[in-house]
Design a protein around this motif. Structure first.
Motif, PDB file in Angstrom:
ATOM      1  N   SER A 146      -5.231   1.847   4.042  1.00 37.52           N
ATOM      2  CA  SER A 146      -4.360   2.984   3.708  1.00 37.52           C
ATOM      3  C   SER A 146      -4.587   4.196   4.618  1.00 37.52           C
ATOM      4  CB  SER A 146      -4.553   3.390   2.231  1.00 37.52           C
ATOM      5  OG  SER A 146      -4.160   2.345   1.369  1.00 37.52           O
TER       6      SER A 146
ATOM      7  N   ALA B 148      -2.904  -0.479   7.441  1.00 39.18           N
ATOM      8  CA  ALA B 148      -2.303  -0.742   6.133  1.00 39.18           C
ATOM      9  C   ALA B 148      -3.355  -1.159   5.122  1.00 39.18           C
ATOM     10  CB  ALA B 148      -1.229  -1.826   6.261  1.00 39.18           C
TER      11      ALA B 148
ATOM     12  N   HIS C  40       0.823  -1.211   0.000  1.00 43.27           N
ATOM     13  CA  HIS C  40       0.000   0.000   0.000  1.00 43.27           C
ATOM     14  C   HIS C  40       0.859   1.264   0.000  1.00 43.27           C
ATOM     15  CE1 HIS C  40      -4.236  -1.404   0.465  1.00 43.27           C
ATOM     16  NE2 HIS C  40      -3.605  -2.530   0.770  1.00 43.27           N
TER      17      HIS C  40
ATOM     18  N   GLY D  29       1.797   1.601  -3.556  1.00 40.78           N
ATOM     19  CA  GLY D  29       0.632   1.681  -4.428  1.00 40.78           C
ATOM     20  C   GLY D  29       0.535   0.585  -5.457  1.00 40.78           C
TER      21      GLY D  29
ATOM     22  N   LEU E 113      -1.045   6.645   6.194  1.00 41.67           N
ATOM     23  CA  LEU E 113       0.219   6.263   5.568  1.00 41.67           C
ATOM     24  C   LEU E 113       1.065   7.490   5.209  1.00 41.67           C
ATOM     25  CD1 LEU E 113      -0.689   3.204   3.308  1.00 41.67           C
ATOM     26  CD2 LEU E 113      -0.187   3.315   5.761  1.00 41.67           C
TER      27      LEU E 113
END
Length: 310
Positions: free
Chosen positions: A164, A161, A33, A36, A167
């Motif tokens: 997301s 995580a 994540h 991406g 982050l």
């Protein structure tokens, strides 16, 4: 010099960051994540990650090279010894460490061992409390309080995580502790892993998710052939799933080959997404009794300590 860098000379920060933690705390999910894109395989089963995997985060501020490591656990065989070595030796090659934990104020033997190991390394450490979406705020707060005294931290960041969450705050914290320096990889690079290895891991992931609790720990996947056809229309891949028992082989193949077909179909779709083209995937299953206890077979199937030292 740093003052000049901060006033707009175009300098960036860069460095290597190890993800450390017990098995199944979400290290691979977090790494995927953060960049991406899916590179590291994930499953609910412990010890999913066996090798060190490097992925690269790029932004205008600089470059972070993440090293996803196997979960630190008590080794029970030669493969386990390799995995623990891969995790602990990664601390020699990095500029900072992210120690990933789950919410909970009980600090067990595994966490105590990791804390002592991090104390010795002398690196900046960021404690990352993952899976905060699954517990109440009070539990997260008590976790922070419990861990504050176990070792020194540059920062404590709470994230989810999987969803997301937070982050960006984690990335900010990492850039604060990393040194100024050049990009180690081009801005287009997202991993140093060969496509053959990623394909192998994707097949193993589908087996992990499809099979029972016992078998996945005893399987490896070897890519026997991976070749794009001359016209570029299809990539042909032949792979072998290695298991430790004849009875396991039967389960992996399934009735009339149904389980092996399921694993192959799911793996093929994901490999096609990764490669951006059609894939013809053929799978076989072979028995290598107790291969995890053999130094030679463990090395043959891609888990060689010497490669970690290079």
């Amino acid at each position: 010099m740093e003052a000049g860098m901060e006033t707009g000379t175009g300098a960036i920060k860069s460095g290597f960051v190890a993800l450390i933690g017990r098995p199944n705390v979400g290290k691979s999910t977090l790494m995927n994540h953060l960049i991406g894109q899916k590179i590291a395989i994930t499953s609910r089963k412990p010890q999913t990650t066996r090798n060190r995997i490097q992925t690269i985060y790029n932004s205008e501020r600089g470059q972070i090279v993440f090293l996803d490591t196997p979960g630190i656990h008590k080794a029970k065989n030669k493969l386990g010894e390799y995995m623990v070595y891969a995790a602990e030796s990664s601390l020699k090659d990095v500029d900072a460490v992210m120690w990933l934990i789950e919410p909970g104020d009980y600090i067990g033997a595994a966490e105590q061992h990791i804390a002592k190991m991090l104390d010795r390394c002398g690196l900046p450490i960021i404690l990352v409390i993952n899976k905060i979406d699954k517990v109440k705020k009070e539990v997260v707060q008590s976790t922070m309080e419990a861990y504050r005294n176990i070792t020194r931290f540059e920062d404590i960041v709470c994230v989810s995580a999987l969803h997301s969450r937070n982050l960006e705050a984690l990335i900010d914290s990492l850039f604060r502790v990393l040194p100024y320096g050049p990009r180690f990889f081009s801005e287009e690079t997202i991993t140093d892993q060969p496509m053959r290895q990623i394909a192998s891991e994707m097949i193993r992931e589908k087996a992990l998710r499809s099979l029972g609790e016992e078998i996945p720990h005893g399987i490896a996947v070897v890519i026997d052939k991976m070749r794009e056809r001359p016209d570029g229309s299809i990539t042909d891949i032949e792979a072998t799933i290695i298991c430790e028992r004849e009875s396991h082989k039967g389960i992996i193949i399934g009735k009339n080959g149904a389980m092996l077909k399921k694993i192959g179909t799911e793996a093929r779709k994901e490999i096609e997404t990764m490669l951006g083209g059609k894939v013809n995937l053929k799978l076989w299953v072979k028995v290598r009794k107790d291969w995890r206890e053999s130094d030679i077979l463990v090395k043959n199937y891609g888990y060689d300590k010497k490669e970690l030292r290079e």
